[in-house]
Design a protein around this motif. Structure first.
Motif, PDB file in Angstrom:
ATOM      1  N   LYS A  27       0.849  -1.209   0.000  1.00 29.67           N
ATOM      2  CA  LYS A  27       0.000   0.000   0.000  1.00 29.67           C
ATOM      3  C   LYS A  27       0.877   1.249   0.000  1.00 29.67           C
ATOM      4  N   LYS A  28       1.842   1.241   0.918  1.00 28.35           N
ATOM      5  CA  LYS A  28       2.705   2.412   1.063  1.00 28.35           C
ATOM      6  C   LYS A  28       3.482   2.690  -0.227  1.00 28.35           C
ATOM      7  N   GLU A  31       1.115   3.825  -3.083  1.00 29.69           N
ATOM      8  CA  GLU A  31       0.576   5.164  -2.862  1.00 29.69           C
ATOM      9  C   GLU A  31       1.636   6.230  -3.081  1.00 29.69           C
ATOM     10  N   SER A  35       0.992   8.770  -6.882  1.00 30.37           N
ATOM     11  CA  SER A  35       0.201   9.674  -6.047  1.00 30.37           C
ATOM     12  C   SER A  35      -0.625  10.668  -6.864  1.00 30.37           C
ATOM     13  N   ARG A  92      -5.214   8.928  -7.669  1.00 31.15           N
ATOM     14  CA  ARG A  92      -4.044   8.242  -7.123  1.00 31.15           C
ATOM     15  C   ARG A  92      -4.387   6.764  -6.896  1.00 31.15           C
ATOM     16  N   SER A  94      -4.473   3.477  -4.710  1.00 31.61           N
ATOM     17  CA  SER A  94      -4.451   3.097  -3.300  1.00 31.61           C
ATOM     18  C   SER A  94      -4.769   1.608  -3.176  1.00 31.61           C
ATOM     19  N   TYR A  96      -6.795  -1.335  -0.937  1.00 30.86           N
ATOM     20  CA  TYR A  96      -7.825  -1.590   0.063  1.00 30.86           C
ATOM     21  C   TYR A  96      -7.493  -2.913   0.731  1.00 30.86           C
ATOM     22  N   TYR A 102      -5.918  -3.295  -5.271  1.00 28.37           N
ATOM     23  CA  TYR A 102      -5.489  -1.913  -5.493  1.00 28.37           C
ATOM     24  C   TYR A 102      -6.505  -1.256  -6.392  1.00 28.37           C
TER      25      TYR A 102
END
Lengths: 412, 74
Positions: A27-28, A31, A35, A92, A94, A96, A102
């Motif tokens: 996730k990090k 993201e 972005s 962006r 992300s 879940y 994603y």
């Protein structure tokens, strides 16, 4: 492990993670890596949920991407997206975590054609911004009270009439120079750019408004063209960009010295309101008059104090000084403030009488004289004098030397 | 330059400078009265200007020789 600590990939190889841990890492990194991006695709599986959020996929022949557009953002969308529609979305990526999916979090959605314009817009914006065309320190200050305003717009349409009405109502002291141009369609951008140059070649306008009323993105497009941005940028006259409605942002807006949300707003920004200004001037005049009275009063008080302390010792000096102040205060304050000057005149007259009364010379003029003995001491009583003494008698216009021949002392 | 020949912007600029002098500095009475008079005079001139409305609206167009000409409209 905290989500915020992304490990270098090589350090992941020999470790065992929980699903949550690795999902957090993914996730990090997604993201951070994605972005802000524009994506073109076809809408499919669109669900407009009761909560107001939209869920759909963007797809092309080879792939699909889950997408969500939350209520707050989709309220700004000005068309009705449907299944199968070609669109351009901004957002962006992300993840879940509960579903290990994603997805694209969409914040802007445009029909494909508009999307192309939007991409062109973003590209030009980035290019010009990179060249420093929009730098804040290049922004020129608008004159507060322009004597002539240049207006570059179409003479048909409500925008020009609105601007003229507002400018005439607010500040008819300003002259207007209109330069009619095409504001949309073929050649519009070139006409606008030329108009800016033409007005710059003249020496009579202090500020320019360029703009037009509302319309579609295509209608407003001339104001997103590079030629216009360049003309704005080389203008030595400050320019206000006023294109479309509040929500329409153009390249002109970025290049201009000031962006006005609408043409009407531009008209309000470039001139003050006459009535307001008159009131302001009245207030200033009132304040100035009050202040100067206060200053004169303070000075007068100081004069009084000086007079009290010096008068007995240096009457002539004080008289001269005072008469000078009288001239100055009486004369000049009178011109600023008649009312106070009368009161002040009386006060100063009283003051001068008092000082006059303290002046021995004035007393001598009234027939009195000052007697002093040979040592220069003032003779106040007959007891200070013997027969045969030489005395000096001072009159207003001269002195007498006398010898005392006779002496009578009053019985007490 | 005489006040009549100055632009409104110039007059207002001079007024602002005088007012800030009067309010900001410790002036002797002589100067204070002098500036005060000047400021009040400027206010008078500015207000006279604001009383007169003589807005001119012109249109700039290109003639057949390609020169730009201003013509008064309305």
């Amino acid at each position: 492990m905290q989500h915020s600590d992304i490990m270098p990939l090589d350090s992941l190889a020999n470790q065992t993670f929980s699903v949550s841990q690795i999902t957090g890492q993914i996730k990090k990194s997604l993201e951070e890596g994605f972005s802000s991006l524009w994506i073109k695709g076809e809408i499919s599986n669109l669900t407009k949920h009761g909560s107001g959020h939209w869920y759909f996929s963007l797809k092309d022949s080879g792939a699909q991407l889950g997408a969500v557009m939350f209520r707050r953002q989709n309220q700004q969308v000005r068309f009705d997206p449907t299944h199968g529609m070609e669109v351009t979305a901004h957002g962006r990526i992300s993840v879940y975590p509960p579903q290990g999916r994603y997805q694209l979090i969409v914040d802007q959605l445009l029909p494909a054609g508009q999307g192309d314009l939007h991409l062109a817009f973003e590209a030009l914006k980035e290019k010009l911004s990179g060249e420093g065309l929009f730098a804040p320190d290049l922004k020129k200050k608008l004159p507060q009270y322009p004597s002539k305003i240049g207006i570059v717009t179409s003479l048909t349409g409500a925008a020009i009439q609105d601007m003229i009405n507002i400018l005439t109502r607010r500040f008819p002291q300003t002259d207007l120079l209109l330069l009619p141009v095409k504001v949309q369609g073929e050649g519009a951008a070139e006409e606008i750019a030329q108009a800016i140059d033409v007005l710059n070649d003249r020496n009579d306008v202090q500020v320019l408004i360029i703009g037009r009323g509302g319309g579609s993105l295509e209608d407003l497009w001339a104001f997103n063209e590079e030629v216009v941005a360049r003309a704005i940028s080389r203008s030595t006259i400050p320019i206000v960009s006023a294109v479309g409605h509040e929500t329409d942002i153009t390249i002109s807006d970025f290049a201009a010295d000031l962006r006005a949300p609408t043409p009407s707003a531009a008209a309000e920004l470039v001139v003050p309101e006459r009535q307001e200004l008159i009131l302001q001037l009245q207030n200033t005049a009132g304040r100035l008059q009050k202040d100067i009275l206060f200053k004169v009063q303070k000075h007068e008080d100081r004069l009084k104090a000086i007079t009290r302390s010096y008068a007995l010792r240096r009457p002539e000096l004080i008289m001269n000084e005072l008469s000078q102040h009288l001239d100055m205060l009486g004369d000049r304050a009178a011109r600023s403030t008649k009312e106070k000057a009368n009161a002040l005149g009386t006060a100063l007259e009283n003051l001068s009488h008092r000082v006059e009364a303290l002046n021995p010379l004035a007393i001598l003029k009234r027939g009195y004289s000052v007697v002093s003995n040979s040592k220069g001491q003032v003779v106040r009583t007959a007891e200070q004098v013997k027969i045969g003494d030489r005395l000096n008698i001072r009159l207003s216009d001269g002195e007498l030397e006398t010898d005392v021949q006779n002496l009578k002392t009053k019985k007490k | 330059m005489k006040a009549e020949n100055k632009s409104f912007e110039t007059l207002m600029g001079e007024l602002e400078a005088l007012v800030s002098k009067l309010e900001g500095e410790e002036l002797n009475l002589d100067d204070a009265i002098q500036y005060n008079e000047e400021a009040l005079e400027l206010i008078k001139v500015c207000r006279e200007r604001l009383g007169k409305a003589k807005q001119k609206i012109e249109k700039l167009t290109q003639n057949s020789d390609g020169e730009w000409e201003a013509e008064t409209i309305e």
